[in-house]
Design a protein around this motif. Structure first.
Motif, mmCIF file in Angstrom:
data_model
loop_
_atom_site.group_PDB
_atom_site.id
_atom_site.type_symbol
_atom_site.label_atom_id
_atom_site.label_comp_id
_atom_site.label_asym_id
_atom_site.label_seq_id
_atom_site.Cartn_x
_atom_site.Cartn_y
_atom_site.Cartn_z
ATOM 1 N N VAL A 12 0.847 -1.197 0.000
ATOM 2 C CA VAL A 12 0.000 0.000 0.000
ATOM 3 C C VAL A 12 0.887 1.254 0.000
ATOM 4 O O VAL A 12 0.641 2.200 -0.754
ATOM 5 C CB VAL A 12 -0.965 0.005 1.208
ATOM 6 C CG1 VAL A 12 -1.748 1.308 1.279
ATOM 7 C CG2 VAL A 12 -1.918 -1.183 1.129
ATOM 8 N N LEU A 27 -7.730 7.375 -1.379
ATOM 9 C CA LEU A 27 -8.097 6.000 -1.037
ATOM 10 C C LEU A 27 -8.593 5.276 -2.286
ATOM 11 O O LEU A 27 -8.198 4.137 -2.561
ATOM 12 C CB LEU A 27 -9.175 5.994 0.053
ATOM 13 C CG LEU A 27 -9.776 4.637 0.392
ATOM 14 C CD1 LEU A 27 -8.744 3.731 1.044
ATOM 15 C CD2 LEU A 27 -10.981 4.803 1.288
ATOM 16 N N THR A 30 -5.753 4.450 -4.713
ATOM 17 C CA THR A 30 -4.905 3.397 -4.152
ATOM 18 C C THR A 30 -5.591 2.047 -4.297
ATOM 19 O O THR A 30 -4.977 1.068 -4.740
ATOM 20 C CB THR A 30 -4.582 3.678 -2.663
ATOM 21 O OG1 THR A 30 -3.942 4.956 -2.563
ATOM 22 C CG2 THR A 30 -3.675 2.619 -2.089
ATOM 23 N N HIS A 52 -5.566 4.228 5.520
ATOM 24 C CA HIS A 52 -4.977 4.868 4.342
ATOM 25 C C HIS A 52 -4.434 6.236 4.720
ATOM 26 O O HIS A 52 -3.319 6.594 4.329
ATOM 27 C CB HIS A 52 -6.018 4.980 3.220
ATOM 28 C CG HIS A 52 -5.464 5.595 1.974
ATOM 29 N ND1 HIS A 52 -5.499 6.947 1.743
ATOM 30 C CD2 HIS A 52 -4.843 5.035 0.907
ATOM 31 C CE1 HIS A 52 -4.930 7.194 0.574
ATOM 32 N NE2 HIS A 52 -4.531 6.057 0.053
#
Length: 128
Positions: A12, A27, A30, A52
């Motif tokens: 991440v 978010l 991603t 996040h």
């Protein structure tokens, strides 16, 4: 329903770093890059004990610290690079997280580096 392979926190982070370069570290972006839904990413990161926004703040801070020391970029350029709308909002966030102003951080880190370089130089030239 098929099993979805969930990303590590490190994966991440890597996606967020890449997203910051393109100016879209949300978010949703991603999750899209990781090929999972935003909600699944939120739940997964929650189970990992993070979020996040926590990872984004950590990545921004790490990049900012590196740029403050390893570049001559102005504060406004660094702020824009790490995704802040202006230097003022970046400075406030930096102070909140690091308990020091970004410019003072830069000065201290550079002074520390110079001190270490001088120490190494003296130790190499000192004879037995």
């Amino acid at each position: 329903m098929r099993a979805v392979r969930l990303p590590s926190a490190q994966a991440v982070r890597a996606v967020i770093v890449a997203s910051l370069r393109h100016g879209d570290a949300t978010l949703d972006s991603t999750a899209r890059a990781l090929k999972i839904s935003s909600r699944t990413l939120q739940r997964h990161l929650g189970r990992l004990g993070t979020s996040h926004s926590d990872i984004l703040a950590e990545v921004r801070l790490n990049i900012a610290c590196r740029l403050l020391v390893d570049s001559s970029k102005r504060l406004s350029e660094i702020a824009k690079f790490v995704g802040y709308s202006n230097a003022s909002s970046f400075s406030r966030r930096f102070v909140r997280l690091m308990k020091i102003q970004p410019i003072v951080y830069r000065q201290r880190q550079l002074a520390d580096r110079q001190g270490q370089a001088c120490h190494r130089k003296r130790s190499h030239t000192a004879g037995p």
